[in-house]
Design an enzyme around this catalytic site. Structure first.
Site, PDB file in Angstrom:
ATOM      1  N   SER A  61      19.518 -41.751   6.984  1.00 50.42           N
ATOM      2  CA  SER A  61      20.024 -43.078   7.375  1.00 50.42           C
ATOM      3  C   SER A  61      21.130 -43.620   6.485  1.00 50.42           C
ATOM      4  O   SER A  61      21.745 -44.627   6.832  1.00 50.42           O
ATOM      5  CB  SER A  61      18.877 -44.084   7.409  1.00 50.42           C
ATOM      6  OG  SER A  61      18.167 -43.894   8.591  1.00 50.42           O
ATOM      7  N   LYS A  64      24.362 -44.204   8.106  1.00 54.50           N
ATOM      8  CA  LYS A  64      24.625 -45.418   8.908  1.00 54.50           C
ATOM      9  C   LYS A  64      25.675 -46.323   8.247  1.00 54.50           C
ATOM     10  O   LYS A  64      26.362 -47.078   8.927  1.00 54.50           O
ATOM     11  CB  LYS A  64      23.321 -46.191   9.122  1.00 54.50           C
ATOM     12  CG  LYS A  64      22.309 -45.414   9.964  1.00 54.50           C
ATOM     13  CD  LYS A  64      20.919 -46.045   9.964  1.00 54.50           C
ATOM     14  CE  LYS A  64      19.937 -45.215  10.770  1.00 54.50           C
ATOM     15  NZ  LYS A  64      18.551 -45.711  10.705  1.00 54.50           N
ATOM     16  N   TYR A 188      23.947 -38.601  16.820  1.00 59.30           N
ATOM     17  CA  TYR A 188      23.222 -39.339  15.772  1.00 59.30           C
ATOM     18  C   TYR A 188      22.420 -38.389  14.857  1.00 59.30           C
ATOM     19  O   TYR A 188      22.458 -38.534  13.634  1.00 59.30           O
ATOM     20  CB  TYR A 188      22.312 -40.371  16.452  1.00 59.30           C
ATOM     21  CG  TYR A 188      21.331 -41.043  15.543  1.00 59.30           C
ATOM     22  CD1 TYR A 188      21.710 -42.127  14.753  1.00 59.30           C
ATOM     23  CD2 TYR A 188      20.016 -40.600  15.456  1.00 59.30           C
ATOM     24  CE1 TYR A 188      20.801 -42.736  13.904  1.00 59.30           C
ATOM     25  CE2 TYR A 188      19.096 -41.206  14.621  1.00 59.30           C
ATOM     26  CZ  TYR A 188      19.487 -42.267  13.844  1.00 59.30           C
ATOM     27  OH  TYR A 188      18.593 -42.868  13.003  1.00 59.30           O
ATOM     28  N   TYR A 236      15.173 -51.442   5.546  1.00 60.35           N
ATOM     29  CA  TYR A 236      14.260 -51.787   6.638  1.00 60.35           C
ATOM     30  C   TYR A 236      13.404 -52.994   6.259  1.00 60.35           C
ATOM     31  O   TYR A 236      13.897 -53.938   5.668  1.00 60.35           O
ATOM     32  CB  TYR A 236      13.383 -50.580   7.020  1.00 60.35           C
ATOM     33  CG  TYR A 236      14.208 -49.340   7.256  1.00 60.35           C
ATOM     34  CD1 TYR A 236      15.173 -49.325   8.254  1.00 60.35           C
ATOM     35  CD2 TYR A 236      14.048 -48.204   6.487  1.00 60.35           C
ATOM     36  CE1 TYR A 236      15.956 -48.210   8.467  1.00 60.35           C
ATOM     37  CE2 TYR A 236      14.821 -47.079   6.697  1.00 60.35           C
ATOM     38  CZ  TYR A 236      15.766 -47.091   7.701  1.00 60.35           C
ATOM     39  OH  TYR A 236      16.533 -45.999   7.906  1.00 60.35           O
ATOM     40  N   VAL A 254      15.344 -41.315   5.026  1.00 59.49           N
ATOM     41  CA  VAL A 254      14.030 -40.666   4.940  1.00 59.49           C
ATOM     42  C   VAL A 254      14.077 -39.296   4.249  1.00 59.49           C
ATOM     43  O   VAL A 254      13.033 -38.706   3.996  1.00 59.49           O
ATOM     44  CB  VAL A 254      13.318 -40.514   6.321  1.00 59.49           C
ATOM     45  CG1 VAL A 254      12.828 -41.833   6.838  1.00 59.49           C
ATOM     46  CG2 VAL A 254      14.179 -39.789   7.313  1.00 59.49           C
TER      47      VAL A 254
HETATM   48  N1  GLU Z   1      17.274 -39.494  11.242  1.00 61.09           N
HETATM   49  C1  GLU Z   1      16.229 -40.413  10.906  1.00 61.09           C
HETATM   50  C2  GLU Z   1      15.646 -41.023  12.154  1.00 61.09           C
HETATM   51  O1  GLU Z   1      16.352 -41.446  12.992  1.00 61.09           O
HETATM   52  C3  GLU Z   1      16.788 -41.470  10.013  1.00 61.09           C
HETATM   53  C4  GLU Z   1      15.774 -42.472   9.564  1.00 61.09           C
HETATM   54  C5  GLU Z   1      15.915 -42.825   8.110  1.00 61.09           C
HETATM   55  O2  GLU Z   1      16.543 -42.117   7.347  1.00 61.09           O
HETATM   56  O3  GLU Z   1      15.369 -43.854   7.715  1.00 61.09           O
HETATM   57  O4  GLU Z   1      14.491 -41.087  12.338  1.00 61.09           O
END
Ligand code: GLU
Length: 301
Positions: A61, A64, A188, A236, A254
């Site tokens: 993530s 992003k 994505y 988050y 993650v």
């Molecule tokens: N590729 C992961 C997902 O979409 C990213 C989530 C993350 O890194 O928090 O679930």
């Protein structure tokens, strides 16, 4: 700085509660909680590092932040018709809020919001072009051409992307997805599978430090806004806790990575695959807390 980082790495090696690796992406489930790395990139490009700072990991993530910068460059304020700017207070992959808020995700740093951002930059382009632009942006920011997408991680996530596909289809039902869900999610999962070391990631974050000696890839106004979003939404439903403990804009993934920005001072990357209950790197957060205590870099003084 080297002494501070060596001390942090030594302290992290002793921590027994190292969190749990993400298991919903099979390739990430194979990681161990043993590694820990940290790197600080300073204006001018010097990198100070300790621990497993030269081991590549999946930025997940954290990507992003880069797609947000690209989307703002491409669409400007138009982007905000597709996604909001408020913290979510929900898990990274939650669908609950999306239903309440008619398919407009709360912010670009939760999954639904990032999927909308990727969908927006896909408009009129092939996934290959968008991923090429992302890699160019990251390589330019890091001044390093040796940054790639890990295809096995992408394939592994793609095969188990049920929730993200559900989020995309839900947004499609509300007219907030312009491409087929499979195309947007395919793009994505590849952006999430970009692999970097802490040293590379810290350098890639320098464009958000916004001072002399940092790459000028976005305007100062945009740097402020991206940092604001990272502070409020980058961890988050653990964003408040990160602001409280660390006091820096940050984004977690993650894969166990965290990128934090000390405005005007440095970009910091930490990595350890074990996650806390909110899905943020347990040791990465602790290390950032130690670093800020030692440097006084919290934006809150
Ligand atoms: N590729 C992961 C997902 O979409 C990213 C989530 C993350 O890194 O928090 O679930």
């Amino acid at each position: 700085m080297q002494a501070i980082l060596d001390r942090i790495a030594a302290d992290m090696a002793l921590v027994t509660d190292r969190g749990k690796v993400a298991t919903y992406i099979p390739e990430l489930a194979r990681q161990s909680t043993a590694p820990f790395g940290i790197a600080v990139a300073l204006p001018g490009g010097q990198v100070v590092q300790a621990g497993d700072s030269a081991t590549g990991f999946s930025i997940q993530s954290i990507s992003k932040v880069f797609t947000l910068a690209i989307a703002l460059g491409r669409l400007g304020d138009q982007l905000w018709t597709r996604v909001g700017r408020e913290p979510s207070g929900h898990a990274f992959n939650s669908i609950l809020q999306l239903e309440h808020e008619n398919g407009i995700p709360r912010n670009p740093l939760i999954n639904a919001g990032a999927i909308a951002v990727t969908d927006a930059i896909l408009a009129g382009h092939q996934p290959r072009e968008v991923l090429g632009e992302l890699l160019r942006f990251i390589r330019l920011a890091a001044e390093d051409d040796d940054i790639h997408i890990n295809k096995s991680v992408a394939a592994s996530e793609q095969a188990t992307a049920h929730r993200n596909i559900a989020l995309a289809e839900f947004m499609a039902a509300h007219g907030n997805l312009k491409n087929p869900a499979a195309l947007t999610i395919g793009t994505y999962v590849h952006q999430c599978a970009v692999e970097m070391t802490c040293a590379q990631l810290a350098r890639a974050g320098l464009f958000l430090v916004g001072t002399q000696g940092c790459p000028r890839l976005v305007s100062p106004a945009r740097i402020r806004r991206i940092n604001a979003l990272m502070m409020m939404c980058g961890h988050y439903d653990g964003s408040g806790e990160f602001a409280y403990r660390v006091g820096l804009p940050g984004k977690s993934g993650v894969g166990g990575g965290i990128l934090a920005i000390a405005p005007g001072r440095a970009a910091i990357a930490a990595w350890s695959p074990g996650l806390n209950a909110r899905g943020n790197s347990a040791l990465g957060t602790l290390a950032m807390e130690h670093l800020v205590r030692a440097t006084g870099w919290s934006v809150f003084g």
